[in-house]
Scaffold this motif. Structure first.
Motif: not given
Length: 347
Positions: A222-228, A253-255, A284-286
């Motif tokens: 798992m690549i988790a979480p992905i944090i931009p 998963t995305l954060i 993240i907000k985007q």
């Protein structure tokens, strides 16, 4: 200590108010820094949880521990600690509730007259191979029960400690009863020590995956979480690395920062990456419609906007390049007995 310096070896830098409590008490920083992990015995009446979320693939989960020593500031399980009267912050990492009667409860569950076997996920909430497992061995005892009853289990962990139980994995795999996955969100060891401070290194996780595949154990990552803005630029490299280790499948998963996770993560970001804080939160907000969290089924994993779309496209490229024709193994329920059998003797 300087309140602007992060406490080493943990994600949460403070306790946050429990949303169910009218009053709260937070010790001074020095008390937090000096405190050590507290093991709390609890005695639940049931141990297997039916998973009712429509966007999750598993039907049952089992958590031998509540709280997690690994110390990931972004952990989605943190708010569950509030139901026990604790904080989702430092308490989540330092007050670990252990269910020593879990193996006995699992055996009773298997003996139910009308039970229809389905794969059980270890763990659906907190890590079943967190550091305390090294001495308590509750997860190992659970696996021994599953082997005795010939019941399938899927494992997801951040800790290469799971290699201790390779002997059981090999025996269970003779009847197609086991799959093992490791979470690997970054290959940058400096970042890993901050993101998930008390987990195994990325290299140890990759080594574990290779050994598992050498023993023909169905494996995933798992690549988790992905944090931009933090680890999102590593995605293709991670996919390549886990592909070369031989794993059968990967997910991601995305954060998302729901409830108490938001202030904990923001505080961690401020202390660990003050120069990147505003950019990361903005990104993240985007992808979360102007918020930091998301609770809607399916949407919580999908995200929205250009940032989420870029991540999804990168994943698609990596999957097509490195994981074409690979897939997750289907475990077998055909061997389940409903009563104990003599364990396989391969050693």
């Amino acid at each position: 200590m300087n309140s602007q310096n992060p406490i080493k070896g943990q994600g949460a830098q403070r306790n946050v108010k429990n949303r169910f409590e009218r009053y709260s008490y937070e010790p001074e920083d020095w008390e937090m820094e000096k405190s050590s992990t507290q093991i709390i015995d609890v005695f639940p009446k049931t141990i297997v949880n039916a998973v009712k979320s429509p966007d999750l693939p598993m039907e049952y989960s089992l958590n031998p521990y509540q709280g997690c020593e690994h110390g990931c500031s972004y952990c989605y399980a943190r708010p569950t600690h509030e139901y026990w009267g604790f904080s989702a912050g430092i308490d989540f990492e330092r007050k670990i509730m252990v269910k020593k009667n879990a193996p006995e409860l699992l055996e009773k569950f298997f003996q139910k007259r009308n039970y229809v076997p389905k794969t059980i996920m270890l763990s659906g909430n907190t890590d079943c191979y967190q550091p305390v497992e090294r001495t308590l061995e509750i997860t190992r005892k659970i696996l021994e029960v599953c082997l005795a009853y010939r019941h399938p289990v899927a494992i997801l962990s951040k800790n290469a400690l799971l290699m201790r139980d390779l002997d059981l994995f090999i025996q269970m795999n003779e009847l197609n009863l086991i799959s093992v996955a490791l979470s690997l969100p970054t290959m940058n060891e400096e970042l890993r020590r901050k993101m998930e401070p008390r987990t195994s290194s990325s290299l140890k996780k990759l080594e574990a995956l290779k050994i598992l595949k050498e023993n023909n154990i169905p494996t995933g990552a798992m690549i988790a979480p992905i944090i931009p803005g933090l680890n999102s630029d590593e995605t293709l490299k991670i996919i390549q690395e886990i592909s070369e280790s031989g794993v059968d499948w990967f997910g991601y998963t995305l954060i998302r920062l729901n409830d108490a996770v938001e202030p904990i993560f923001v505080d961690w970001l401020e202390k660990s990456f003050p120069d990147r804080k505003d950019k990361v939160l903005s990104l993240i907000k985007q992808m979360r419609g102007g918020k930091l969290g998301e609770k809607r089924y399916f949407e919580r994993y999908k995200g929205e906007g250009n940032i989420a779309e870029m991540i999804h496209k990168t994943i698609e490229i990596g999957r097509n390049k490195y994981f074409k024709d690979r897939k997750m193994a289907e475990l077998s329920t055909a061997h389940f007995t409903g009563s104990r059998t003599q364990q396989l003797k391969l050693f």
